[in-house]
Design an enzyme around this catalytic site. Structure first.
Site, short mmCIF file in Angstrom:
data_model
loop_
_atom_site.label_atom_id
_atom_site.label_comp_id
_atom_site.label_asym_id
_atom_site.label_seq_id
_atom_site.Cartn_x
_atom_site.Cartn_y
_atom_site.Cartn_z
N ILE A 140 41.22 46.23 41.02
CA ILE A 140 39.91 45.15 41.60
C ILE A 140 41.11 43.99 42.24
O ILE A 140 42.16 43.44 41.31
CB ILE A 140 39.18 44.36 40.10
CG1 ILE A 140 38.49 45.57 40.28
CG2 ILE A 140 38.97 43.33 40.76
CD1 ILE A 140 37.56 45.37 38.66
N TYR A 141 41.68 43.60 43.17
CA TYR A 141 42.77 42.90 43.91
C TYR A 141 41.16 41.72 44.73
O TYR A 141 40.52 41.98 45.23
CB TYR A 141 43.60 43.26 44.76
CG TYR A 141 43.98 45.08 44.17
CD1 TYR A 141 44.41 45.03 42.99
CD2 TYR A 141 43.40 46.18 44.89
CE1 TYR A 141 44.67 45.93 42.37
CE2 TYR A 141 44.17 47.53 44.60
CZ TYR A 141 45.12 46.97 43.43
OH TYR A 141 45.10 48.29 42.93
N ARG A 142 42.16 40.06 44.10
CA ARG A 142 40.91 39.44 45.36
C ARG A 142 42.03 39.34 47.00
O ARG A 142 43.32 40.06 46.47
CB ARG A 142 41.89 38.04 44.41
CG ARG A 142 43.22 37.19 44.93
CD ARG A 142 43.58 36.32 43.75
NE ARG A 142 44.65 35.73 44.22
CZ ARG A 142 45.76 34.69 43.63
NH1 ARG A 142 44.72 34.46 42.78
NH2 ARG A 142 46.34 34.04 43.85
N ARG B 234 45.83 40.92 48.18
CA ARG B 234 46.71 40.54 46.78
C ARG B 234 46.98 41.74 45.90
O ARG B 234 46.45 41.67 45.05
CB ARG B 234 46.54 39.14 46.60
CG ARG B 234 47.55 38.18 45.34
CD ARG B 234 47.65 37.19 44.94
NE ARG B 234 48.74 36.95 44.25
CZ ARG B 234 48.78 37.49 42.86
NH1 ARG B 234 48.78 38.37 42.63
NH2 ARG B 234 49.67 36.85 42.10
N ARG C 198 50.57 47.96 40.95
CA ARG C 198 48.90 48.41 41.43
C ARG C 198 49.12 49.15 41.81
O ARG C 198 50.02 49.66 42.41
CB ARG C 198 48.14 47.19 41.40
CG ARG C 198 48.29 45.69 39.89
CD ARG C 198 47.81 46.18 38.94
NE ARG C 198 46.34 46.90 38.90
CZ ARG C 198 45.93 45.87 38.82
NH1 ARG C 198 45.79 44.51 38.98
NH2 ARG C 198 44.77 46.49 39.26
N ASP D 63 43.69 29.93 39.34
CA ASP D 63 44.12 31.36 38.70
C ASP D 63 43.81 30.94 36.99
O ASP D 63 43.40 30.50 36.03
CB ASP D 63 45.84 32.58 38.80
CG ASP D 63 45.08 33.60 39.28
OD1 ASP D 63 45.06 34.14 38.00
OD2 ASP D 63 46.03 33.78 39.86
#
Length: 488
Positions: free
Chosen positions: A175-177, A189, A194, A287
């Site tokens: 899960i990446y924004r 991002r 990761r 954030d």
């Protein structure tokens, strides 16, 4: 609770009054953050905004806004049962050799269950009911949230990203924004350690001039989402683990434009690629630390195709100073981590990641101390055992007479059982979250371990203090006549 997909989960939450439909018009530009944050801080329900101004798509937020709903998403009814999931993962991660034929036979159902949960591949999936291609691709038609006033652009927050490195059969989920750049471009991002970033790095080494395929799922079922943030053993795919949580195999379908697979029941899927060398500055964004992060360059994700179900639901969240949804997830996953740690280090009594520590930056561990220097071994264990603890800056180790979840206990132990020089361990030049602006170098900083245990011979030359306790007989006698004293 068993469910088939996100819509089934939503329906069951609503039947339990754990989800609220909001028919009043609420904008995804800042307003949804205010509403979602107020509801989350009060322990309220998940929210389905059905009237999103300027968009023809409902928005789902706060899906995992309480520990109870995280447990339900994992197929359990309470947070207590999450320890059993941790035990399952521990058994799959580090299986004990059978002690005999009977023991080996007893382990077969667990292994068979894991093997039987391999994904089921289907065609004609509901997530591909509608297809936008070429000039039809328009990310601005999605009600992507702008969460905070200082955010540079709308931000996809619950994107489940699927990648695969060269010569790998197993696909990675993370899960990446993703920052919205234009109608067909986002900024991906991901941190360098990761899975998605590692796949991309390996791809560039193998195929330096070729595009890297990527798929992003928006609105997967909760089991699949939670599998992506759980420390699943390398021998088990996230999709298989999601099947174990859900109680049925995960249905996957092949993307239209590449060989990656996505959940067949997904609400929305973005198909596209990363172009080697094509990066853009990302941020700033508010954030989970409670601050705006600094601007850094990350790969640009070009979206070639958008597929979706009939009347799709856009799944979103916001991140900010805890408590937020990631912090709630952290509290729930904390219970999954404990059996994993205890499997390798049975002397650990409890392990706690306080949400106010941004979910992972500080850990409190209580142990049954067995020898001098034991606390320092546990510090090193936490930092090295699971990837999830790579960025944990502070580890406090206490005896088992301390409640790890009670700051009064922990601070008492720190101030009475610690000498700052003797009992503090500093480790320099270690991996640190890029979002941690307190570190002197981006991505590299120090860690501190604190030994707040009682000291054994060899650790001190002084007679150690004995904690004050009242005589049990006296306590019982006073408790017996307490009601006669006229005191509350």
């Amino acid at each position: 609770m068993k469910y088939s997909d996100l819509r089934d989960f939503i329906a069951q939450l609503e039947s339990r009054e754990l989800l609220k439909r909001i028919d009043y018009p609420v904008s995804p530009h800042l307003e949804m953050t205010v509403v979602s944050d107020k509801v989350l801080r009060s322990g309220g329900p998940a929210l389905l905004f059905t009237n999103t101004p300027n968009y023809n798509m409902p928005v789902l937020t706060n899906l995992f806004g309480t520990v109870e709903r995280v447990a339900l998403g994992m197929g359990e009814e309470s947070i207590v049962a999450l320890r059993e999931i941790g035990k399952l993962l521990a058994a799959l991660k580090e299986p004990d050799p059978p002690k005999g034929f009977k023991d080996a036979f007893s382990k077969l159902p667990l292994l068979k269950q894991a093997l039987n949960m391999a994904p089921k591949y289907v065609s004609g999936a509901e997530c591909q009911t509608h297809v936008w291609e070429k000039d039809e691709v328009d990310l601005t038609l999605l009600p992507i949230q702008t969460c905070w006033p200082g955010d540079v652009a709308p931000l996809i927050t619950w994107g489940l990203v699927t990648t695969r490195g060269p010569h790998q059969s197993r696909e990675n989920m993370g899960i990446y924004r993703q920052q919205l750049l234009s109608k067909n471009k986002l900024i991906m991002r991901w941190l360098s350690h990761r899975g998605g970033a590692l796949d991309y790095q390996a791809w560039q080494q193998e195929y330096p001039q070729e595009r890297f395929p990527v798929a992003v799922t928006l609105g997967a079922d909760p089991a699949t989402i939670l599998a992506a943030v759980t420390p699943v053993p390398d021998t088990l795919s996230e999709y298989a683990f999601a099947g174990l949580l859900r109680g049925q195999r995960t249905r996957l379908t092949r993307c239209i434009g590449n060989d990656l697979h996505v959940p067949a029941s997904a609400e929305i899927v973005l198909e596209g690629y990363l172009e080697p060398g094509n990066e853009a500055p990302e941020g700033p964004y508010g954030d989970h630390t409670g601050y705006y992060n600094e601007v850094q360059s990350f790969p640009v994700f070009t979206v070639e195709r958008i597929t979706h179900r009939d009347k799709p639901i856009y799944h979103s969240t916001y991140t900010g100073r805890p408590p937020d949804e990631p912090a709630i997830l952290g509290v729930a996953l904390n219970e999954v981590f404990i059996p994993l740690l205890q499997k390798q280090f049975p002397e650990i009594v409890d392990f706690y990641l306080p949400p106010e520590g941004c979910s992972y930056r500080l850990a409190v561990v209580t142990i049954k101390k067995q020898y001098p220097g034991h606390a320092k071994r546990i510090m090193m264990a936490v930092w090295s055992f699971l990837r999830q603890f790579m960025y944990t800056k502070f580890v406090i180790v206490c005896d088992d007479d301390v409640d790890a979840r009670n700051w009064q206990d922990v601070i008492w132990a720190m101030t009475t059982r610690m000498d700052p020089s003797r009992d503090t361990v500093m480790v320099e030049n270690t991996p640190i979250d890029y979002l941690d602006f307190a570190s002197p170098v981006s991505g590299l900083g120090s860690k501190m371990g604190m030994d707040a245990t009682s000291k054994w011979p060899g650790e001190t030359q002084r007679e150690w203090g004995k904690p004050i306790t009242m005589d049990e007989d006296v306590l019982n006698r006073v408790n017996g006549y307490w009601s006669l004293l006229g005191l509350k």
